[in-house]
Design a protein around this motif. Structure first.
Motif, PDB file in Angstrom:
ATOM      1  N   LYS A  49       0.832  -1.207   0.000  1.00 33.18           N
ATOM      2  CA  LYS A  49       0.000   0.000   0.000  1.00 33.18           C
ATOM      3  C   LYS A  49       0.868   1.258   0.000  1.00 33.18           C
ATOM      4  CE  LYS A  49      -3.985  -2.199   2.172  1.00 33.18           C
ATOM      5  NZ  LYS A  49      -3.471  -3.563   1.940  1.00 33.18           N
ATOM      6  N   ALA A  50       1.874   1.257  -0.870  1.00 31.46           N
ATOM      7  CA  ALA A  50       2.793   2.394  -0.948  1.00 31.46           C
ATOM      8  C   ALA A  50       3.367   2.478  -2.356  1.00 31.46           C
ATOM      9  CB  ALA A  50       3.923   2.245   0.063  1.00 31.46           C
ATOM     10  N   THR A  51       3.591   3.696  -2.836  1.00 29.86           N
ATOM     11  CA  THR A  51       4.276   3.909  -4.110  1.00 29.86           C
ATOM     12  C   THR A  51       5.775   3.887  -3.860  1.00 29.86           C
ATOM     13  OG1 THR A  51       2.454   5.265  -4.938  1.00 29.86           O
ATOM     14  CG2 THR A  51       4.593   5.490  -6.041  1.00 29.86           C
ATOM     15  N   LEU A  52       6.493   3.051  -4.601  1.00 28.33           N
ATOM     16  CA  LEU A  52       7.917   2.849  -4.350  1.00 28.33           C
ATOM     17  C   LEU A  52       8.811   3.627  -5.304  1.00 28.33           C
ATOM     18  CD1 LEU A  52       7.788  -1.006  -3.751  1.00 28.33           C
ATOM     19  CD2 LEU A  52       7.797   0.818  -2.031  1.00 28.33           C
ATOM     20  N   PHE A  53       8.319   3.925  -6.498  1.00 29.74           N
ATOM     21  CA  PHE A  53       9.128   4.624  -7.493  1.00 29.74           C
ATOM     22  C   PHE A  53       8.369   5.794  -8.097  1.00 29.74           C
ATOM     23  CE2 PHE A  53      10.799   0.255  -7.672  1.00 29.74           C
ATOM     24  CZ  PHE A  53      12.162   0.503  -7.466  1.00 29.74           C
ATOM     25  N   ASP A  54       9.112   6.854  -8.404  1.00 30.37           N
ATOM     26  CA  ASP A  54       8.608   7.950  -9.217  1.00 30.37           C
ATOM     27  C   ASP A  54       9.236   7.799 -10.598  1.00 30.37           C
ATOM     28  OD1 ASP A  54       6.983   9.277  -7.401  1.00 30.37           O
ATOM     29  OD2 ASP A  54       8.669  10.376  -6.535  1.00 30.37           O
ATOM     30  N   ARG A  55       8.404   7.748 -11.642  1.00 29.86           N
ATOM     31  CA  ARG A  55       8.918   7.585 -13.002  1.00 29.86           C
ATOM     32  C   ARG A  55       8.499   8.791 -13.831  1.00 29.86           C
ATOM     33  NH1 ARG A  55       7.106   1.629 -14.890  1.00 29.86           N
ATOM     34  NH2 ARG A  55       8.560   2.099 -16.590  1.00 29.86           N
ATOM     35  N   ASP A  56       9.486   9.449 -14.445  1.00 31.07           N
ATOM     36  CA  ASP A  56       9.192  10.567 -15.333  1.00 31.07           C
ATOM     37  C   ASP A  56      10.265  10.601 -16.422  1.00 31.07           C
ATOM     38  OD1 ASP A  56      11.480  11.730 -14.195  1.00 31.07           O
ATOM     39  OD2 ASP A  56      10.306  12.849 -12.732  1.00 31.07           O
ATOM     40  N   THR A  57      10.317  11.690 -17.152  1.00 33.25           N
ATOM     41  CA  THR A  57      11.266  11.778 -18.266  1.00 33.25           C
ATOM     42  C   THR A  57      12.717  11.804 -17.791  1.00 33.25           C
ATOM     43  OG1 THR A  57      11.029  14.191 -18.205  1.00 33.25           O
ATOM     44  CG2 THR A  57       9.621  12.968 -19.738  1.00 33.25           C
ATOM     45  N   LYS A  58      12.914  12.131 -16.508  1.00 30.99           N
ATOM     46  CA  LYS A  58      14.280  12.182 -15.971  1.00 30.99           C
ATOM     47  C   LYS A  58      14.766  10.815 -15.499  1.00 30.99           C
ATOM     48  CE  LYS A  58      13.887  16.991 -14.450  1.00 30.99           C
ATOM     49  NZ  LYS A  58      13.961  17.938 -13.293  1.00 30.99           N
ATOM     50  N   GLY A  59      13.867   9.838 -15.453  1.00 32.39           N
ATOM     51  CA  GLY A  59      14.283   8.509 -15.036  1.00 32.39           C
ATOM     52  C   GLY A  59      13.422   7.947 -13.923  1.00 32.39           C
ATOM     53  N   THR A  60      13.948   6.944 -13.262  1.00 36.18           N
ATOM     54  CA  THR A  60      13.238   6.247 -12.190  1.00 36.18           C
ATOM     55  C   THR A  60      13.922   6.542 -10.865  1.00 36.18           C
ATOM     56  OG1 THR A  60      12.614   4.454 -13.702  1.00 36.18           O
ATOM     57  CG2 THR A  60      12.510   3.991 -11.336  1.00 36.18           C
ATOM     58  N   ARG A  61      13.151   7.076  -9.924  1.00 35.78           N
ATOM     59  CA  ARG A  61      13.703   7.446  -8.621  1.00 35.78           C
ATOM     60  C   ARG A  61      12.882   6.812  -7.513  1.00 35.78           C
ATOM     61  NH1 ARG A  61      12.923  12.036 -11.256  1.00 35.78           N
ATOM     62  NH2 ARG A  61      11.303  12.693  -9.786  1.00 35.78           N
ATOM     63  N   LEU A  62      13.552   6.483  -6.415  1.00 33.14           N
ATOM     64  CA  LEU A  62      12.859   5.947  -5.249  1.00 33.14           C
ATOM     65  C   LEU A  62      12.064   7.044  -4.562  1.00 33.14           C
ATOM     66  CD1 LEU A  62      15.699   3.761  -3.688  1.00 33.14           C
ATOM     67  CD2 LEU A  62      13.509   2.902  -4.523  1.00 33.14           C
ATOM     68  N   THR A  63      10.879   6.697  -4.101  1.00 35.02           N
ATOM     69  CA  THR A  63      10.116   7.584  -3.225  1.00 35.02           C
ATOM     70  C   THR A  63      10.676   7.441  -1.810  1.00 35.02           C
ATOM     71  OG1 THR A  63       8.507   5.874  -2.677  1.00 35.02           O
ATOM     72  CG2 THR A  63       8.047   7.247  -4.630  1.00 35.02           C
ATOM     73  N   ALA A  64      10.133   8.218  -0.877  1.00 42.14           N
ATOM     74  CA  ALA A  64      10.560   8.090   0.522  1.00 42.14           C
ATOM     75  C   ALA A  64      10.267   6.679   1.028  1.00 42.14           C
ATOM     76  CB  ALA A  64       9.839   9.129   1.385  1.00 42.14           C
ATOM     77  N   ALA A  65       9.104   6.133   0.643  1.00 40.23           N
ATOM     78  CA  ALA A  65       8.764   4.768   1.040  1.00 40.23           C
ATOM     79  C   ALA A  65       9.729   3.767   0.402  1.00 40.23           C
ATOM     80  CB  ALA A  65       7.328   4.447   0.650  1.00 40.23           C
ATOM     81  N   GLY A  66      10.103   4.038  -0.853  1.00 37.03           N
ATOM     82  CA  GLY A  66      11.042   3.161  -1.529  1.00 37.03           C
ATOM     83  C   GLY A  66      12.409   3.161  -0.876  1.00 37.03           C
ATOM     84  N   GLU A  67      12.866   4.331  -0.406  1.00 37.53           N
ATOM     85  CA  GLU A  67      14.154   4.414   0.288  1.00 37.53           C
ATOM     86  C   GLU A  67      14.139   3.544   1.543  1.00 37.53           C
ATOM     87  OE1 GLU A  67      16.859   5.841  -0.578  1.00 37.53           O
ATOM     88  OE2 GLU A  67      16.382   7.409  -2.047  1.00 37.53           O
ATOM     89  N   VAL A  68      13.031   3.600   2.281  1.00 42.68           N
ATOM     90  CA  VAL A  68      12.923   2.786   3.498  1.00 42.68           C
ATOM     91  C   VAL A  68      12.940   1.304   3.146  1.00 42.68           C
ATOM     92  CG1 VAL A  68      11.406   2.150   5.418  1.00 42.68           C
ATOM     93  CG2 VAL A  68      11.722   4.563   4.817  1.00 42.68           C
ATOM     94  N   LEU A  69      12.179   0.934   2.108  1.00 45.75           N
ATOM     95  CA  LEU A  69      12.132  -0.475   1.735  1.00 45.75           C
ATOM     96  C   LEU A  69      13.498  -0.967   1.263  1.00 45.75           C
ATOM     97  CD1 LEU A  69      10.625  -3.092   1.301  1.00 45.75           C
ATOM     98  CD2 LEU A  69       9.992  -2.282  -0.992  1.00 45.75           C
TER      99      LEU A  69
END
Length: 312
Positions: A49-69
């Motif tokens: 129940k969390a978004t782990l990645f932000d994806r845009d034209t600059k690439g794929t980045r971890l969200t705050a939740a993704g960093e913790v995971l």
């Protein structure tokens, strides 16, 4: 977070994307199709129940939740690998027990006695990484590890062993090199090569959960830091036994009289309940209780550790 709560395959896929910062490159490394990888990541996000990645034209980045995971996932996967290894050893009728050590801390008496008691156990030793030493215990590389505080103890149980003075390592030609002792205030003008949150005894001690020693310069070991000291690029505060262990003619050490001592403990994963671990802890505490250092100081028992951390 435990192995039973998550699909480890999905976690491995997540780590691959996080490390490659790309779904395309991660899929290639995993030898699976990108749409399959994307579905697995979406499924993992649904599970958590969390978004782990932000994806845009600059690439794929971890969200705050993704960093913790990611921080948890690396330890989780390593622990799973260690568990599989222990199970395979047991199924093959063999047992292995690994002790992690920090240079300067004597482990030989405890290891020798433990090995003599268990001729059927392969007792091994492993030098732990200078900066990430607690990770070797947390991820199951070692069954028990000798750690110096402060260090993050998340997921670990610890048994205090002894305390010892801390000293400053100086080039032999330094203005303070001939002193018997110094005070921490006298070092304020020096470049400290370890960010070890040093506090005088009249200050509030740092929580072991919040701080770890980090090199200010790019250094992967104490030996590299001492090369910088010898070259006059700064000074470093270390435990007395470390200074004695790495003694060299172009560096000297001076006891810091008003600095909290270095506390050494034995650590193991809190989830482990092995009888061998408990037995080793008992041996280590007994063999450490009479330990003394020659030179400029004495190793004490753990009473100051107990006082510092509010233990009875």
């Amino acid at each position: 977070m435990g192995a039973t709560d998550l699909d480890l395959r999905k976690v491995r896929y997540f780590v691959a994307v996080a490390e490659h910062r790309s779904f395309v490159r991660a899929a290639e490394a995993l030898h699976i199709a990108q749409p399959v990888l994307s579905r697995q990541i979406r499924s993992l996000e649904h599970d958590l129940k969390a978004t782990l990645f932000d994806r845009d034209t600059k690439g794929t980045r971890l969200t705050a939740a993704g960093e913790v995971l990611l921080e948890e996932a690396l330890s989780l996967l390593a622990a799973a690998d260690a568990a599989r290894r222990r199970v395979r050893d047991a199924a093959a009728g063999s047992r292995r027990f690994t002790v992690g050590f920090t240079p300067g801390v004597s482990i030989a008496p405890a290891v020798r006695e433990f090995a003599a008691r268990h001729a059927d156990v392969s007792v091994e030793v492993l030098r732990m990484d200078f900066v990430h030493r607690a990770d070797s215990v947390r991820d199951g590389q070692v069954d028990v590890g000798y750690l110096r505080l402060p260090v993050r103890t998340h997921g670990l149980s610890i048994e205090p062993l002894f305390s010892e003075p801390r000293v400053v390592e100086l080039p032999t030609g330094h203005r303070l090199a001939q002193r018997a002792t110094v005070r921490i205030a006298e070092l304020r003008a020096e470049r400290m090569l370890l960010d070890d949150v040093a506090q005088p005894r009249d200050g509030s001690p740092a929580s072991p959960e919040e701080h770890t020693e980090r090199p200010v310069l790019a250094a992967r070991s104490i030996e590299e830091l001492l090369e910088h000291v010898a070259a006059g690029r700064g000074v470093v505060v270390v435990p007395l036994s470390t200074a004695l262990y790495f003694a060299r003619p172009d560096i000297t050490h001076v006891v810091i009289e008003d600095l909290d001592p270095s506390h050494v403990c034995l650590a193991w994963r809190s989830s482990r309940r092995d009888a061998l671990i408990r037995e080793y802890i008992d041996i280590a505490r007994r063999t450490a209780s009479a330990r003394r250092l020659g030179g400029n100081g004495t190793v004490s028992d753990h009473s100051s550790f107990d006082t510092m951390h509010g233990r009875d």
